[in-house]
Design a protein around this motif. Structure first.
Motif, PDB file in Angstrom:
ATOM      1  N   PHE A   1      13.026  15.661 -10.646  1.00 18.81           N
ATOM      2  CA  PHE A   1      14.044  14.917  -9.908  1.00 18.81           C
ATOM      3  C   PHE A   1      13.417  14.230  -8.699  1.00 18.81           C
ATOM      4  N   ASP A   2      12.622  14.971  -7.931  1.00 18.73           N
ATOM      5  CA  ASP A   2      11.957  14.388  -6.771  1.00 18.73           C
ATOM      6  C   ASP A   2      11.009  13.267  -7.183  1.00 18.73           C
ATOM      7  N   GLY A   3      10.305  13.471  -8.286  1.00 17.04           N
ATOM      8  CA  GLY A   3       9.380  12.455  -8.759  1.00 17.04           C
ATOM      9  C   GLY A   3      10.097  11.183  -9.176  1.00 17.04           C
ATOM     10  N   ARG A   4      11.184  11.333  -9.924  1.00 18.75           N
ATOM     11  CA  ARG A   4      11.920  10.143 -10.382  1.00 18.75           C
ATOM     12  C   ARG A   4      12.505   9.364  -9.216  1.00 18.75           C
ATOM     13  N   SER A   5      13.031  10.071  -8.209  1.00 18.30           N
ATOM     14  CA  SER A   5      13.619   9.373  -7.063  1.00 18.30           C
ATOM     15  C   SER A   5      12.560   8.551  -6.332  1.00 18.30           C
ATOM     16  N   ARG A   6      11.346   9.058  -6.261  1.00 16.84           N
ATOM     17  CA  ARG A   6      10.274   8.306  -5.598  1.00 16.84           C
ATOM     18  C   ARG A   6       9.764   7.174  -6.475  1.00 16.84           C
ATOM     19  N   HIS A   7       9.800   7.351  -7.778  1.00 23.41           N
ATOM     20  CA  HIS A   7       9.460   6.239  -8.655  1.00 23.41           C
ATOM     21  C   HIS A   7      10.424   5.079  -8.445  1.00 23.41           C
ATOM     22  N   ARG A   8      11.706   5.378  -8.341  1.00 23.35           N
ATOM     23  CA  ARG A   8      12.690   4.306  -8.144  1.00 23.35           C
ATOM     24  C   ARG A   8      12.446   3.577  -6.828  1.00 23.35           C
ATOM     25  N   ARG A   9      12.144   4.343  -5.790  1.00 24.60           N
ATOM     26  CA  ARG A   9      11.881   3.716  -4.498  1.00 24.60           C
ATOM     27  C   ARG A   9      10.611   2.875  -4.554  1.00 24.60           C
ATOM     28  N   ALA A  10       9.577   3.393  -5.208  1.00 22.11           N
ATOM     29  CA  ALA A  10       8.323   2.641  -5.331  1.00 22.11           C
ATOM     30  C   ALA A  10       8.541   1.338  -6.084  1.00 22.11           C
ATOM     31  N   LEU A  11       9.346   1.379  -7.148  1.00 20.04           N
ATOM     32  CA  LEU A  11       9.602   0.163  -7.921  1.00 20.04           C
ATOM     33  C   LEU A  11      10.367  -0.862  -7.095  1.00 20.04           C
ATOM     34  N   GLY A  12      11.261  -0.397  -6.219  1.00 24.10           N
ATOM     35  CA  GLY A  12      11.961  -1.323  -5.335  1.00 24.10           C
ATOM     36  C   GLY A  12      11.011  -2.015  -4.373  1.00 24.10           C
ATOM     37  N   ILE A  13       9.980  -1.296  -3.930  1.00 25.58           N
ATOM     38  CA  ILE A  13       9.004  -1.874  -3.011  1.00 25.58           C
ATOM     39  C   ILE A  13       8.044  -2.808  -3.737  1.00 25.58           C
ATOM     40  N   LEU A  14       7.649  -2.430  -4.957  1.00 23.28           N
ATOM     41  CA  LEU A  14       6.592  -3.139  -5.683  1.00 23.28           C
ATOM     42  C   LEU A  14       7.109  -4.224  -6.615  1.00 23.28           C
ATOM     43  N   ASP A  15       8.380  -4.508  -6.591  1.00 21.54           N
ATOM     44  CA  ASP A  15       8.954  -5.528  -7.469  1.00 21.54           C
ATOM     45  C   ASP A  15       8.201  -6.854  -7.294  1.00 21.54           C
ATOM     46  N   GLY A  16       7.612  -7.334  -8.385  1.00 24.33           N
ATOM     47  CA  GLY A  16       6.870  -8.591  -8.346  1.00 24.33           C
ATOM     48  C   GLY A  16       5.423  -8.434  -7.921  1.00 24.33           C
ATOM     49  N   ALA A  17       4.932  -7.193  -7.785  1.00 20.21           N
ATOM     50  CA  ALA A  17       3.564  -6.967  -7.309  1.00 20.21           C
ATOM     51  C   ALA A  17       2.551  -6.870  -8.449  1.00 20.21           C
TER      52      ALA A  17
ATOM     53  N   PRO B   1       0.813  -1.228   0.000  1.00 18.61           N
ATOM     54  CA  PRO B   1       0.000   0.000   0.000  1.00 18.61           C
ATOM     55  C   PRO B   1       0.840   1.269   0.000  1.00 18.61           C
ATOM     56  N   PHE B   2       1.957   1.259   0.735  1.00 17.71           N
ATOM     57  CA  PHE B   2       2.802   2.448   0.719  1.00 17.71           C
ATOM     58  C   PHE B   2       3.460   2.618  -0.643  1.00 17.71           C
ATOM     59  N   GLY B   3       3.886   1.520  -1.267  1.00 22.52           N
ATOM     60  CA  GLY B   3       4.464   1.616  -2.605  1.00 22.52           C
ATOM     61  C   GLY B   3       3.488   2.229  -3.601  1.00 22.52           C
ATOM     62  N   GLU B   4       2.211   1.859  -3.493  1.00 18.37           N
ATOM     63  CA  GLU B   4       1.206   2.418  -4.384  1.00 18.37           C
ATOM     64  C   GLU B   4       0.993   3.905  -4.109  1.00 18.37           C
ATOM     65  N   LYS B   5       0.957   4.284  -2.830  1.00 13.87           N
ATOM     66  CA  LYS B   5       0.833   5.705  -2.489  1.00 13.87           C
ATOM     67  C   LYS B   5       2.046   6.486  -2.985  1.00 13.87           C
ATOM     68  N   LEU B   6       3.227   5.885  -2.861  1.00 15.79           N
ATOM     69  CA  LEU B   6       4.447   6.551  -3.289  1.00 15.79           C
ATOM     70  C   LEU B   6       4.434   6.784  -4.802  1.00 15.79           C
ATOM     71  N   THR B   7       3.870   5.843  -5.541  1.00 17.33           N
ATOM     72  CA  THR B   7       3.723   6.033  -6.987  1.00 17.33           C
ATOM     73  C   THR B   7       2.848   7.245  -7.286  1.00 17.33           C
ATOM     74  N   ARG B   8       1.784   7.409  -6.535  1.00 18.05           N
ATOM     75  CA  ARG B   8       0.899   8.560  -6.742  1.00 18.05           C
ATOM     76  C   ARG B   8       1.606   9.866  -6.395  1.00 18.05           C
ATOM     77  N   VAL B   9       2.390   9.848  -5.318  1.00 20.04           N
ATOM     78  CA  VAL B   9       3.160  11.038  -4.960  1.00 20.04           C
ATOM     79  C   VAL B   9       4.130  11.379  -6.081  1.00 20.04           C
ATOM     80  N   ALA B  10       4.845  10.371  -6.577  1.00 19.91           N
ATOM     81  CA  ALA B  10       5.827  10.585  -7.638  1.00 19.91           C
ATOM     82  C   ALA B  10       5.170  11.150  -8.888  1.00 19.91           C
ATOM     83  N   ASP B  11       4.015  10.604  -9.261  1.00 15.05           N
ATOM     84  CA  ASP B  11       3.335  11.055 -10.471  1.00 15.05           C
ATOM     85  C   ASP B  11       2.927  12.520 -10.346  1.00 15.05           C
ATOM     86  N   ARG B  12       2.403  12.900  -9.189  1.00 14.31           N
ATOM     87  CA  ARG B  12       1.983  14.284  -9.017  1.00 14.31           C
ATOM     88  C   ARG B  12       3.177  15.233  -8.952  1.00 14.31           C
ATOM     89  N   LEU B  13       4.243  14.828  -8.295  1.00 15.16           N
ATOM     90  CA  LEU B  13       5.431  15.680  -8.263  1.00 15.16           C
ATOM     91  C   LEU B  13       5.922  15.966  -9.684  1.00 15.16           C
TER      92      LEU B  13
END
Length: 418
Positions: A183-199, A164-176
């Motif tokens: 830059f802030d958006g891309r960094s959060r996309h990378r973190r979200a992908l690390g959390i959601l790997d295989g989801a 759930p946090f990975g999904e919220k982080l994706t939304r934050v990244a998209d809006r940023l």
């Protein structure tokens, strides 16, 4: 109108009538909180019906009166105000009153924080809405701050490595990224992908959002792509001279803007979508279209064609057989003429509208040729800029019997405001 829909409309009208009767009922001068509360409830119900009918100004009045009723019955910091304040903010957004909306959402957040602390999960909905309202009113830094606080509350609520946090982080990244903080958006996309790997679908959504961020970035140069921003968020567009469509280096600069990271993200998203056993065919089609469009914009026509052919196959075998999806060309990338950007956001009555209507051929590779003007109320410079912009444009071609084909007599109308 069917009997069922007519019956539903009758029920809605009766409900409105009941709400109006409750709202209009005078309260006894010595009545307490319990006597006032039904009127606030009726006002909320009336406001919801008005909002559903897109009567935003009326809904705003109803929700405002509900807030006033609750304030008199309780106090200005009562938790009962949270829902009415959020509803009021929604109505204000619908009416285009973004600054007022952000204040309503902010007040709801403040009440939640006072009652439940800085990490109370009830803040999530008004925080996200507040960020959007701030952005639409031009307060980009404030919007980014609201999103980062939304991120903090989400992490505290769901856990730093949770889906759930990975999904919220994706939304934050998209809006940023929408708000211009790439830059802030891309960094959060990378973190979200690390959390959601295989989801599965959540990872696919994050991958698509990663590529969309890059398209938002391209739009900062006033280049229209499939992820074009609403004009309220984009502001007055500007473009360096070397990004003008009549520049010989235009395509080189555009391709340089299209990040390899985004290309990898779309490629992986398409692969995961095709392998998914749960994703509907219609959603797979959208993922494959986005991947195909990306490569089409980069002039990697053969790779793009492979994705489009997979789309056609899915449309034949899937539940959502939209046979017309690839039957006509679709503009994917267009750099509007510089003169059209000068007064793009002026809408005063004094503004003069000029136009150029061009006709051209969209080739099977998505490029434009044989462009010519068939109607105009514009200067020669406007005409020349329009034709240059069209020559640099890229289209998704039409497909006939599974193969891309040239399309003759495609028209485009370019507007200039003076």
């Amino acid at each position: 109108m069917s009997r069922s829909s007519a019956g539903g409309w009758t029920v809605a009208k009766a409900t409105v009538a009941l709400c109006v009767a409750l709202v209009a009922r005078p309260a006894h001068p010595h009545a307490g909180a319990d006597a006032v509360e039904p009127d606030a409830t009726a006002l909320m119900e009336l406001g919801r019906l008005q909002y559903a009918q897109r009567e935003f100004a009326s809904a705003q009045v109803s929700f405002s009166r509900a807030v006033e009723q609750i304030e008199r019955a309780h106090d200005p910091l009562a938790s009962e105000l949270i829902e009415p304040l959020v509803a009021l903010g929604d109505a204000q957004v619908g009416a285009g009153r973004f600054e007022q909306a952000s204040q309503s959402f902010a007040r709801a957040v403040s009440i939640v924080r006072r009652e439940g602390g800085v990490n109370d999960a009830r803040q999530l909905v008004p925080l996200e809405k507040m960020a959007d309202a701030q952005a639409f009113s031009g307060q980009m830094q404030a919007a980014a701050g609201s999103l980062k606080y939304f991120e903090r509350v989400s992490e505290a609520t769901y856990g730093a490595q949770s889906r759930p946090f990975g999904e919220k982080l994706t939304r934050v990244a998209d809006r940023l990224c929408q708000f211009g903080f790439y830059f802030d958006g891309r960094s959060r996309h990378r973190r979200a992908l690390g959390i959601l790997d295989g989801a599965d679908t959540a990872e696919i959504d994050a991958l698509r959002s990663t590529a969309r961020c890059n398209l938002y970035e391209i739009s900062a140069f006033a280049i229209v792509t499939p992820a074009q921003l609403p004009e309220q968020l984009r502001g007055v567009a500007g473009r360096p001279q070397h990004f003008n469509a009549d520049s010989t280096s235009f395509r080189t600069n555009v391709v340089r803007l299209m990040r390899y990271e985004s290309e990898q993200a779309l490629t992986r998203a398409a692969r995961l979508a095709l392998a998914s056993e749960t994703m509907p065919a219609s959603e797979k089609v959208q993922v494959l279209l986005e991947a195909g469009d990306w490569f089409q914009m980069r002039d990697h026509v053969r790779t793009a064609r492979g994705y489009y052919e997979q789309v056609l196959l899915l449309m034949r075998t899937g539940d959502d057989a939209r046979t017309t999806l690839l039957s006509s060309p679709v503009m994917l990338m267009y750099a509007p003429p510089p003169l059209s950007l000068l007064n793009e956001f002026e809408r005063s009555e004094a503004t003069t509208r000029r136009f150029v209507v061009a006709q051209f051929e969209v080739r099977a590779d998505g490029r434009v040729q044989s462009e010519r003007v068939i109607a105009r109320d514009a200067t020669k410079t406007m005409v020349d800029e329009t034709l240059s912009a069209l020559r640099a444009a890229r289209y998704r071609p039409r497909f006939v019997n599974g193969k891309p084909e040239d399309t003759l007599k495609v028209t485009y109308r370019q507007i200039f405001l003076q």
